[in-house]
Design an enzyme around this catalytic site. Structure first.
Site, PDB file in Angstrom:
ATOM      1  N   SER A  96      68.537  53.137 -57.744  1.00 40.07           N
ATOM      2  CA  SER A  96      68.335  54.535 -57.400  1.00 40.07           C
ATOM      3  C   SER A  96      66.859  54.909 -57.601  1.00 40.07           C
ATOM      4  CB  SER A  96      69.291  55.405 -58.218  1.00 40.07           C
ATOM      5  OG  SER A  96      69.454  56.676 -57.636  1.00 40.07           O
ATOM      6  N   HIS A 231      78.027  55.046 -56.058  1.00 38.29           N
ATOM      7  CA  HIS A 231      76.622  54.963 -56.418  1.00 38.29           C
ATOM      8  C   HIS A 231      76.407  53.993 -57.582  1.00 38.29           C
ATOM      9  CE1 HIS A 231      72.516  56.422 -56.264  1.00 38.29           C
ATOM     10  NE2 HIS A 231      72.534  56.644 -57.552  1.00 38.29           N
TER      11      HIS A 231
END
Length: 286
Positions: A96, A231
């Site tokens: 990320s 995620h």
């Protein structure tokens, strides 16, 4: 857990494990997600044989809690490169926000004519040149910030959302990191001469085009690997993620490793011209 960097303690390393990597082993630097604990990545060391693993500790948290938070990615990159000697054989993994930081560090190394990583693995982050929603999550209150992030990405336990004290503790580093991400502006430049692999969860919010567009940033063919999960796919099931990472690092080490099952792998074509934003490549949408 110990620190392995002089001046400012950027790097964390776990206790020695059986079959510790030999001298000269490939070093893997792991850059955590926004608000993330780098120690989470140290647990991977025992399952990445032949790799010397270091987790990157950003200022303002953990053992660096007395330092001010970084407010600008360029300054953060410059400080990291001033303190950390990147020599020998090494690779980067960033998840990320960590993917964006690892990418910008690689660009700065290239621009300075310094020794480059043998591989760059970017996880759960779209290609940085793509338009992004103009979000300002970092300006929200602790409660609204954490609930917004939990809705988008998960990864925040309910007990934290329900505790005012814990919300304040968790929100502070998360807010600082989101400020870095939300104020980032990409600058075009020459693609990197570094092998680049993209990891992502198949239920994350990114599209295949978002991931394949990383091809714009390297002269090597990009490989996109998707895993079951969102995620934080590597928390959902690391039994496939770590073997895949080991396979990618095995390519950097020049060794053969077994490709894990239940992983979707696609390869995007290599660049045919020198400037980002102008190249033509096969297999990349758009």
């Amino acid at each position: 857990m110990t620190t392995t960097s002089p001046v400012r303690p950027w790097l964390l390393t776990g206790p020695p494990t059986p079959g510790a990597p030999p001298p000269g082993a490939l070093r893997l630097y792991c850059f955590p997600h926004a608000g993330g604990n780098p120690a989470e990545y140290l647990r991977w060391a025992a399952r990445l044989p032949g790799v010397e693993l270091h987790a990157v500790q950003l200022p303002g948290r953990g053992i660096r809690h007395q330092e001010p938070d970084a407010t600008d990615i360029d300054a953060l990159v410059a400080d990291f490169l001033a303190d950390v000697a990147l020599t020998g054989r090494y690779a980067f993994f960033g998840h990320s926000l960590g993917a964006l930081i690892a990418y910008e560090i690689t660009r700065a190394l290239r621009d300075a004519g310094r020794h480059l990583p043998e591989g760059l693995v970017v996880s759960a982050f779209p290609a940085p040149h793509l338009p992004r929603p103009a979000t300002r999550l970092h300006t929200l209150s602790d409660d609204l910030l954490l609930r917004a992030v939990a809705r988008r990405h998960g990864g925040i336990p309910p007990e934290i959302l329900e505790s005012r004290h814990m919300r304040a503790v968790v929100a502070a580093p998360l807010r600082a990191d989101l400020r870095l991400a939300e104020t980032y502006r990409h600058r075009s430049g020459v693609p990197l001469p570094v092998p680049l692999t993209v990891f992502a969860g198949d239920h994350d919010r990114m599209t295949e085009s978002d991931l394949a567009a990383w091809q714009d940033h390297t002269t090597e063919p990009v490989t996109v690997r998707t895993f079951l999960g969102g995620h934080f796919y590597f928390r959902d099931d690391d039994t496939h993620v770590l073997p895949s990472l080991n396979e990618v690092l095995g390519v950097a080490r020049g060794t053969q490793t077994h490709r894990p099952q239940n992983v979707q792998v696609s390869t995007v074509g290599a660049l045919t011209c020198s400037e980002e934003g102008e190249e033509e490549h096969a297999g990349c949408p758009g």
